[in-house]
Design an enzyme around this catalytic site. Sequence first.
Site, PDB file in Angstrom:
ATOM      1  N   THR A 189      -0.755   7.684  -1.006  1.00 19.68           N
ATOM      2  CA  THR A 189      -2.044   7.653  -1.717  1.00 19.68           C
ATOM      3  C   THR A 189      -2.989   6.631  -1.092  1.00 19.68           C
ATOM      4  OG1 THR A 189      -1.304   5.922  -3.203  1.00 19.68           O
ATOM      5  CG2 THR A 189      -0.901   8.184  -3.912  1.00 19.68           C
ATOM      6  N   ARG A 234       0.850  -1.187   0.000  1.00 19.67           N
ATOM      7  CA  ARG A 234       0.000   0.000   0.000  1.00 19.67           C
ATOM      8  C   ARG A 234       0.887   1.238   0.000  1.00 19.67           C
ATOM      9  NH1 ARG A 234      -4.564   1.531   4.356  1.00 19.67           N
ATOM     10  NH2 ARG A 234      -2.885   1.027   5.778  1.00 19.67           N
ATOM     11  N   ASP A 287      -1.245  -2.715  12.414  1.00 17.54           N
ATOM     12  CA  ASP A 287      -0.713  -3.201  11.135  1.00 17.54           C
ATOM     13  C   ASP A 287      -0.477  -4.702  11.247  1.00 17.54           C
ATOM     14  OD1 ASP A 287       1.300  -4.049   9.141  1.00 17.54           O
ATOM     15  OD2 ASP A 287       1.245  -1.932   8.580  1.00 17.54           O
ATOM     16  N   ASP A 291       3.113  -5.973  10.295  1.00 15.37           N
ATOM     17  CA  ASP A 291       4.119  -5.653  11.310  1.00 15.37           C
ATOM     18  C   ASP A 291       3.942  -6.521  12.547  1.00 15.37           C
ATOM     19  OD1 ASP A 291       5.386  -3.753   9.827  1.00 15.37           O
ATOM     20  OD2 ASP A 291       4.395  -2.035  10.775  1.00 15.37           O
TER      21      ASP A 291
HETATM   22  N1  URA Z   1      -3.795  -2.871   7.022  1.00 14.41           N
HETATM   23  C1  URA Z   1      -3.464  -3.230   8.289  1.00 14.41           C
HETATM   24  O1  URA Z   1      -2.561  -4.038   8.515  1.00 14.41           O
HETATM   25  N2  URA Z   1      -4.180  -2.708   9.297  1.00 14.41           N
HETATM   26  C2  URA Z   1      -5.176  -1.822   9.125  1.00 14.41           C
HETATM   27  O2  URA Z   1      -5.796  -1.380  10.099  1.00 14.41           O
HETATM   28  C3  URA Z   1      -5.500  -1.453   7.791  1.00 14.41           C
HETATM   29  C4  URA Z   1      -4.794  -1.995   6.759  1.00 14.41           C
END
Ligand code: URA
Length: 209
Positions: free
Chosen positions: A108, A104, A200, A203
């Site tokens: 953007t 991602r 995330d 992560d």
């Molecule tokens: N991707 C993630 O890992 N966590 C989110 O909250 C949104 C997208």
Amino acid sequence: MSKLTVFDHPLIQHKLTIIRQKDTGTKVFREIVDEIASLMAYEVTRTLPVEDVEIETPVAKTVQKQLAGKKLAIVPILRAGLGMVDGMMKLIPAARIGHIGMYRDEETLEPVEYFVKLPEDIEQRDVFVVDPMLATGGSAIMAIDALKKRGATKIKLITLVAAPEGVEAVQAAHADVDIFTAGLDQGLNEHGYIIPGLGDAGDRLFGTH
Ligand code: URA
């Protein structure tokens, strides 16, 4: 319109609550994602066709059920989707694994495709696209586009936590793709994170920041 299924099984809900907590470390997070993925695999395979088979027990001949040999594929969206593959494979070990690499763009928030490697006969397979987080829906839509472009027609999306925005976006773009999630949350914050979500997922799975 595709169907949205929110798994309300107590085990799934309990485990999801553990991984949502910020103090849950990488080891436990990974283990529990794996467990939830197995439980979800159990639920999403509920409609697989079965056929009669004649067998012999130590006591008698009998006709029983076996899977009708439907071909399956699990396709994680890299990288966080990888965390769900082993758990699903425990229940469907013969499934083939494809990979779709998306990241991602942090500015953007748009997904960028960088890798697609799928089983050759993907068009014959029931495909489970897995990604723990369905946020804006951008990555999932692009991954499903990539699959359809290569001939896949029977696709389900399996995610741990979904935002309503992501669900709507996927349903609008791919009305034939049913969505399965363990949690349907409130929405997205200004950084594109799901609220309350779990942070995330990549992560937290891999111990990066
Ligand atoms: N991707 C993630 O890992 N966590 C989110 O909250 C949104 C997208």
